[in-house]
Design a protein around this motif. Structure first.
Motif, PDB file in Angstrom:
ATOM      1  N   ALA A 322       5.391  69.742-101.571  1.00 14.18           N
ATOM      2  CA  ALA A 322       5.785  68.855-102.667  1.00 14.18           C
ATOM      3  C   ALA A 322       7.157  68.245-102.399  1.00 14.18           C
ATOM      4  O   ALA A 322       7.406  67.071-102.709  1.00 14.18           O
ATOM      5  CB  ALA A 322       5.796  69.637-103.977  1.00 14.18           C
ATOM      6  N   SER A 323       8.047  69.023-101.805  1.00 12.01           N
ATOM      7  CA  SER A 323       9.384  68.508-101.495  1.00 12.01           C
ATOM      8  C   SER A 323       9.348  67.533-100.323  1.00 12.01           C
ATOM      9  O   SER A 323      10.136  66.587-100.269  1.00 12.01           O
ATOM     10  CB  SER A 323      10.331  69.680-101.196  1.00 12.01           C
ATOM     11  OG  SER A 323      10.503  70.481-102.355  1.00 12.01           O
ATOM     12  N   VAL A 324       8.449  67.749 -99.372  1.00 12.76           N
ATOM     13  CA  VAL A 324       8.229  66.756 -98.311  1.00 12.76           C
ATOM     14  C   VAL A 324       7.701  65.458 -98.934  1.00 12.76           C
ATOM     15  O   VAL A 324       8.092  64.358 -98.525  1.00 12.76           O
ATOM     16  CB  VAL A 324       7.254  67.298 -97.253  1.00 12.76           C
ATOM     17  CG1 VAL A 324       6.746  66.170 -96.343  1.00 12.76           C
ATOM     18  CG2 VAL A 324       7.921  68.375 -96.415  1.00 12.76           C
ATOM     19  N   ALA A 325       6.843  65.579 -99.931  1.00 10.81           N
ATOM     20  CA  ALA A 325       6.340  64.388-100.625  1.00 10.81           C
ATOM     21  C   ALA A 325       7.489  63.607-101.258  1.00 10.81           C
ATOM     22  O   ALA A 325       7.484  62.365-101.254  1.00 10.81           O
ATOM     23  CB  ALA A 325       5.318  64.788-101.693  1.00 10.81           C
ATOM     24  N   ASP A 326       8.478  64.306-101.796  1.00  8.10           N
ATOM     25  CA  ASP A 326       9.655  63.609-102.340  1.00  8.10           C
ATOM     26  C   ASP A 326      10.357  62.808-101.248  1.00  8.10           C
ATOM     27  O   ASP A 326      10.790  61.669-101.464  1.00  8.10           O
ATOM     28  CB  ASP A 326      10.641  64.622-102.937  1.00  8.10           C
ATOM     29  CG  ASP A 326      10.119  65.264-104.208  1.00  8.10           C
ATOM     30  OD1 ASP A 326       9.219  64.695-104.843  1.00  8.10           O
ATOM     31  OD2 ASP A 326      10.641  66.347-104.565  1.00  8.10           O
ATOM     32  N   LEU A 327      10.491  63.407-100.061  1.00  7.90           N
ATOM     33  CA  LEU A 327      11.103  62.695 -98.938  1.00  7.90           C
ATOM     34  C   LEU A 327      10.294  61.462 -98.563  1.00  7.90           C
ATOM     35  O   LEU A 327      10.849  60.399 -98.270  1.00  7.90           O
ATOM     36  CB  LEU A 327      11.230  63.625 -97.727  1.00  7.90           C
ATOM     37  CG  LEU A 327      12.136  64.848 -97.876  1.00  7.90           C
ATOM     38  CD1 LEU A 327      12.037  65.733 -96.633  1.00  7.90           C
ATOM     39  CD2 LEU A 327      13.580  64.441 -98.129  1.00  7.90           C
ATOM     40  N   VAL A 328       8.980  61.613 -98.559  1.00  3.80           N
ATOM     41  CA  VAL A 328       8.095  60.489 -98.231  1.00  3.80           C
ATOM     42  C   VAL A 328       8.268  59.365 -99.250  1.00  3.80           C
ATOM     43  O   VAL A 328       8.417  58.185 -98.896  1.00  3.80           O
ATOM     44  CB  VAL A 328       6.634  60.952 -98.168  1.00  3.80           C
ATOM     45  CG1 VAL A 328       5.682  59.761 -98.065  1.00  3.80           C
ATOM     46  CG2 VAL A 328       6.426  61.904 -96.994  1.00  3.80           C
ATOM     47  N   ASN A 329       8.266  59.721-100.532  1.00  3.08           N
ATOM     48  CA  ASN A 329       8.387  58.710-101.579  1.00  3.08           C
ATOM     49  C   ASN A 329       9.755  58.035-101.576  1.00  3.08           C
ATOM     50  O   ASN A 329       9.870  56.838-101.857  1.00  3.08           O
ATOM     51  CB  ASN A 329       8.131  59.340-102.951  1.00  3.08           C
ATOM     52  CG  ASN A 329       6.683  59.751-103.136  1.00  3.08           C
ATOM     53  OD1 ASN A 329       5.794  59.301-102.410  1.00  3.08           O
ATOM     54  ND2 ASN A 329       6.432  60.619-104.104  1.00  3.08           N
ATOM     55  N   LEU A 330      10.809  58.790-101.260  1.00  2.00           N
ATOM     56  CA  LEU A 330      12.165  58.252-101.296  1.00  2.00           C
ATOM     57  C   LEU A 330      12.504  57.415-100.062  1.00  2.00           C
ATOM     58  O   LEU A 330      13.124  56.361-100.173  1.00  2.00           O
ATOM     59  CB  LEU A 330      13.177  59.386-101.419  1.00  2.00           C
ATOM     60  CG  LEU A 330      13.320  60.041-102.791  1.00  2.00           C
ATOM     61  CD1 LEU A 330      14.154  61.312-102.689  1.00  2.00           C
ATOM     62  CD2 LEU A 330      13.978  59.072-103.776  1.00  2.00           C
ATOM     63  N   PHE A 331      12.095  57.896 -98.877  1.00  2.00           N
ATOM     64  CA  PHE A 331      12.582  57.285 -97.639  1.00  2.00           C
ATOM     65  C   PHE A 331      11.495  56.626 -96.789  1.00  2.00           C
ATOM     66  O   PHE A 331      11.825  55.906 -95.848  1.00  2.00           O
ATOM     67  CB  PHE A 331      13.301  58.351 -96.791  1.00  2.00           C
ATOM     68  CG  PHE A 331      14.469  58.969 -97.489  1.00  2.00           C
ATOM     69  CD1 PHE A 331      15.605  58.229 -97.760  1.00  2.00           C
ATOM     70  CD2 PHE A 331      14.425  60.306 -97.894  1.00  2.00           C
ATOM     71  CE1 PHE A 331      16.689  58.799 -98.411  1.00  2.00           C
ATOM     72  CE2 PHE A 331      15.501  60.885 -98.543  1.00  2.00           C
ATOM     73  CZ  PHE A 331      16.649  60.128 -98.810  1.00  2.00           C
ATOM     74  N   ALA A 332      10.218  56.876 -97.085  1.00  2.00           N
ATOM     75  CA  ALA A 332       9.110  56.308 -96.297  1.00  2.00           C
ATOM     76  C   ALA A 332       9.342  56.471 -94.803  1.00  2.00           C
ATOM     77  O   ALA A 332       9.289  55.494 -94.042  1.00  2.00           O
ATOM     78  CB  ALA A 332       8.903  54.842 -96.660  1.00  2.00           C
ATOM     79  N   PRO A 333       9.587  57.688 -94.318  1.00  2.00           N
ATOM     80  CA  PRO A 333       9.857  57.871 -92.892  1.00  2.00           C
ATOM     81  C   PRO A 333       8.578  57.799 -92.070  1.00  2.00           C
ATOM     82  O   PRO A 333       7.475  58.009 -92.571  1.00  2.00           O
ATOM     83  CB  PRO A 333      10.451  59.279 -92.835  1.00  2.00           C
ATOM     84  CG  PRO A 333       9.783  59.998 -93.972  1.00  2.00           C
ATOM     85  CD  PRO A 333       9.624  58.967 -95.060  1.00  2.00           C
ATOM     86  N   GLU A 334       8.759  57.516 -90.774  1.00  2.00           N
ATOM     87  CA  GLU A 334       7.627  57.600 -89.856  1.00  2.00           C
ATOM     88  C   GLU A 334       7.218  59.050 -89.653  1.00  2.00           C
ATOM     89  O   GLU A 334       6.039  59.364 -89.495  1.00  2.00           O
ATOM     90  CB  GLU A 334       7.996  56.997 -88.509  1.00  2.00           C
ATOM     91  CG  GLU A 334       8.336  55.522 -88.542  1.00  2.00           C
ATOM     92  CD  GLU A 334       8.976  55.083 -87.242  1.00  2.00           C
ATOM     93  OE1 GLU A 334       8.247  55.004 -86.234  1.00  2.00           O
ATOM     94  OE2 GLU A 334      10.195  54.838 -87.223  1.00  2.00           O
ATOM     95  N   ARG A 335       8.205  59.948 -89.610  1.00  2.00           N
ATOM     96  CA  ARG A 335       7.936  61.366 -89.389  1.00  2.00           C
ATOM     97  C   ARG A 335       8.853  62.220 -90.235  1.00  2.00           C
ATOM     98  O   ARG A 335      10.009  61.869 -90.473  1.00  2.00           O
ATOM     99  CB  ARG A 335       8.134  61.748 -87.912  1.00  2.00           C
ATOM    100  CG  ARG A 335       7.139  61.109 -86.982  1.00  2.00           C
ATOM    101  CD  ARG A 335       7.396  61.438 -85.537  1.00  2.00           C
ATOM    102  NE  ARG A 335       6.746  60.452 -84.676  1.00  2.00           N
ATOM    103  CZ  ARG A 335       6.975  60.296 -83.389  1.00  2.00           C
ATOM    104  NH1 ARG A 335       7.849  61.082 -82.786  1.00  2.00           N
ATOM    105  NH2 ARG A 335       6.351  59.378 -82.690  1.00  2.00           N
ATOM    106  N   VAL A 336       8.323  63.347 -90.673  1.00  2.00           N
ATOM    107  CA  VAL A 336       9.127  64.436 -91.218  1.00  2.00           C
ATOM    108  C   VAL A 336       8.955  65.600 -90.251  1.00  2.00           C
ATOM    109  O   VAL A 336       7.833  66.064 -90.023  1.00  2.00           O
ATOM    110  CB  VAL A 336       8.691  64.845 -92.635  1.00  2.00           C
ATOM    111  CG1 VAL A 336       9.477  66.063 -93.101  1.00  2.00           C
ATOM    112  CG2 VAL A 336       8.882  63.685 -93.612  1.00  2.00           C
ATOM    113  N   VAL A 337      10.051  66.035 -89.652  1.00  2.00           N
ATOM    114  CA  VAL A 337      10.018  67.103 -88.646  1.00  2.00           C
ATOM    115  C   VAL A 337      10.612  68.356 -89.256  1.00  2.00           C
ATOM    116  O   VAL A 337      11.729  68.333 -89.788  1.00  2.00           O
ATOM    117  CB  VAL A 337      10.819  66.703 -87.396  1.00  2.00           C
ATOM    118  CG1 VAL A 337      10.778  67.816 -86.356  1.00  2.00           C
ATOM    119  CG2 VAL A 337      10.268  65.403 -86.810  1.00  2.00           C
TER     120      VAL A 337
END
Length: 403
Positions: A322-337
């Motif tokens: 869920a916290s990775v989803a927050d990163l996705v929604n906030l920053f739209a990164p190509e990758r979360v490592v």
């Protein structure tokens, strides 16, 4: 007017040296013709700059390749033994000091426990002892070291003077460091150039240069250890924010009014899924068990099917996703490592559930374009990343800082 013109010529030459040296470092060995095509420098500039770098000993010839029936083309690379780098990982329970050559091959290392609550004076003494140990063990003179990069937990306030690393101040709210002048304390013990940054940010640089983030312009690299942090990379640059504190992902909230966190707040992600929190929450560990041993025991219990251990790790995966989803929604990164020693220990078991949770909690469009993956650099990547701090300065300067 002449002085200004001479300065401009020096600046252009330095820029050309930096461009060529950086390209050779990350993509070499290469021939002069390949360098010209890749950097778009003129043939004359390639000849002059490579000649200068060869004369300085910063690059070397390393074989040849056939060239369509013509004379073989000589290959060039950065000279790995020309200089050395030191990386330091100041963890919450240990200090690791590693000596590298210029190609980041590890030459010597020292691991020293720093106790549960790292005292600044003790940490400085451990770093100084580690520096002496690795130089002596490898038989490397201090004059060959380009700099010492130091990754620390907490927020790093960078100095802006002539010796910025020596002016660095660390704010470590979770472990009692209130504006600790770490750079000044270290400068009293070593004359080597100092570079200090947050450990998650050094991990991020290592992953972007050599690991799972390579080739990306936008990414988030998460450090999961005793605590949790992150490095946000936007358009190829590490994002710091106005106070150099961007990336304190571990202190975003997953439960308002929830478990107390070491930062003094409640409901932080770190209070639920940091290694220290997981070990504390699991009742299967013996009192006094360290975070690494405790987390390993928790995983063994889950593998054996113990319901309490399985439930705790299932919850951890859900919250991390869920916290990775927050990163996705906030920053739209190509990758979360996901990296850090605890992230890599938990990753093989939890990654599929983290990915699934992220998919359920994130907006569909940005999530479909984000890869969630584990670090490729191992549990000591913070140390490697710390060494990239002086390496980055070396490449940016075109090698002018080499001894």
């Amino acid at each position: 007017m002449t002085t200004r013109g001479q300065q401009t010529v020096r600046d252009l030459r330095r820029a050309s040296r930096s461009t060529l040296l950086r390209h050779l470092y990350f993509h070499g060995p290469l021939s002069r013709q390949e360098l010209g095509c890749a950097t778009r420098l003129s043939a004359g500039s390639i000849t002059n700059v490579t000649g200068d770098l060869l004369a300085d000993g910063l690059i070397e010839e390393c074989g040849s390749v056939e060239s369509d029936g013509k004379r073989p083309r000589i290959l060039l690379r950065v000279s790995p033994g020309r200089a050395h780098l030191i990386g330091v990982d100041v963890g919450e329970t240990q200090v690791r000091v590693t000596l590298f050559d210029l190609a980041l091959n590890e030459l010597a290392s020292a691991d020293r426990p720093s106790a549960d609550a790292p005292d600044p004076g003790r940490v400085v003494r451990l770093i100084a002892a580690g520096l002496a140990h690795v130089l002596d063990a490898a038989g490397v003179p201090a004059r060959s070291v380009l700099g010492v990069g130091i990754g620390v937990p907490g927020i790093v306030e960078q100095g802006d003077g002539a010796d910025p690393g020596a002016d660095a101040v660390v704010h470590g709210q979770t472990f009692g460091w209130d504006a600790v002048p770490l750079g000044r304390l270290l400068r009293a013990r070593t004359p080597l150039p100092l570079h200090v940054d947050n450990g998650a940010k050094t991990l991020g640089q290592a992953e972007m240069w050599f690991g799972a983030g390579r080739g990306c312009r936008d990414a988030v690299v998460a450090l999961v250890g005793s605590g949790i942090g992150a490095c946000v990379v936007a358009d190829g640059r590490r994002f710091r924010g106005a106070s150099s504190s961007a990336g304190e992902w571990g202190h975003t909230k997953v439960h308002v009014g929830g478990r107390p966190c070491r930062c003094g707040s409640r409901g932080c992600l770190e209070a639920y899924v940091g290694a220290a929190a997981l070990v504390e929450r699991w009742d299967g560990t013996l009192p006094g068990t360290g975070d690494k041993a405790g987390l390993a025991a928790l995983l063994r219990a889950a593998d054996a099917g113990r319901p309490d251990a399985v439930a705790l790790l299932d919850e951890a995966a859900e919250l991390l996703g869920a916290s990775v989803a927050d990163l996705v929604n906030l920053f739209a990164p190509e990758r979360v490592v996901i990296g850090g020693w605890a992230g890599l220990l938990l990753g093989p078991r939890l990654l599929p559930a983290i990915q699934e949770s992220a998919t359920r909690h994130a907006l569909a469009f940005p999530r479909s374009r984000t890869v969630v993956a584990l670090s490729e650099l191992g549990p000591d990547a913070v140390t490697l990343g710390a060494a990239t701090l002086p390496l980055g300065r070396f490449l940016e300067s075109g090698g002018t800082g080499a001894h």
